[in-house]
Scaffold this motif. Sequence first.
Motif, PDB file in Angstrom:
ATOM      1  N   VAL A 229       1.436   6.439  -7.013  1.00 26.85           N
ATOM      2  CA  VAL A 229       0.405   7.394  -7.440  1.00 26.85           C
ATOM      3  C   VAL A 229       0.964   8.812  -7.403  1.00 26.85           C
ATOM      4  O   VAL A 229       0.763   9.600  -8.338  1.00 26.85           O
ATOM      5  N   GLN A 230       1.689   9.147  -6.349  1.00 27.62           N
ATOM      6  CA  GLN A 230       2.292  10.479  -6.246  1.00 27.62           C
ATOM      7  C   GLN A 230       3.299  10.720  -7.370  1.00 27.62           C
ATOM      8  O   GLN A 230       3.342  11.797  -7.971  1.00 27.62           O
TER       9      GLN A 230
ATOM     10  N   LEU B  11       0.825  -1.211   0.000  1.00 26.88           N
ATOM     11  CA  LEU B  11       0.000   0.000   0.000  1.00 26.88           C
ATOM     12  C   LEU B  11       0.860   1.263   0.000  1.00 26.88           C
ATOM     13  O   LEU B  11       0.558   2.236  -0.699  1.00 26.88           O
ATOM     14  N   LYS B  12       1.942   1.242   0.779  1.00 29.14           N
ATOM     15  CA  LYS B  12       2.846   2.393   0.802  1.00 29.14           C
ATOM     16  C   LYS B  12       3.498   2.593  -0.566  1.00 29.14           C
ATOM     17  O   LYS B  12       3.624   3.718  -1.052  1.00 29.14           O
ATOM     18  N   GLU B  13       3.932   1.500  -1.173  1.00 34.27           N
ATOM     19  CA  GLU B  13       4.531   1.575  -2.498  1.00 34.27           C
ATOM     20  C   GLU B  13       3.522   2.102  -3.518  1.00 34.27           C
ATOM     21  O   GLU B  13       3.849   2.935  -4.363  1.00 34.27           O
ATOM     22  N   PHE B  14       2.282   1.612  -3.423  1.00 33.92           N
ATOM     23  CA  PHE B  14       1.241   2.055  -4.341  1.00 33.92           C
ATOM     24  C   PHE B  14       0.984   3.549  -4.179  1.00 33.92           C
ATOM     25  O   PHE B  14       0.870   4.288  -5.168  1.00 33.92           O
ATOM     26  N   GLU B  15       0.906   4.008  -2.936  1.00 29.75           N
ATOM     27  CA  GLU B  15       0.687   5.428  -2.668  1.00 29.75           C
ATOM     28  C   GLU B  15       1.820   6.265  -3.252  1.00 29.75           C
ATOM     29  O   GLU B  15       1.590   7.302  -3.894  1.00 29.75           O
ATOM     30  N   GLN B  16       3.049   5.834  -3.051  1.00 33.24           N
ATOM     31  CA  GLN B  16       4.202   6.535  -3.614  1.00 33.24           C
ATOM     32  C   GLN B  16       4.125   6.532  -5.134  1.00 33.24           C
ATOM     33  O   GLN B  16       4.422   7.532  -5.787  1.00 33.24           O
TER      34      GLN B  16
END
Length: 79
Positions: free
Chosen positions: A43-44, A36-41
């Motif tokens: 997206v940014q 999830l953290k990787e996905f959020e990064q």
Amino acid sequence: MARKPASSQDFETTLAQLENIVTHLENGDLPLEEALKEFEQGVQLAKLGQERLQQAEQRIQILLQKTEDAPLNDYEGNA
């Protein structure tokens, strides 16, 4: 891997980091929270890359508008 703040990265660095994140996510062996953290990064980074592309497109449009009506002159070299 230490990452530069997103605002100071060039497009190529942003794209390389995004590709790295996609590779990690595609492997499917990350724990859920880390994924999830990787996905959020990711997206940014994708948003940042899109902004950089839009800025480049605007710059190109401005340059084309400035030179579109420029008169064509024969080249006069130092002969």
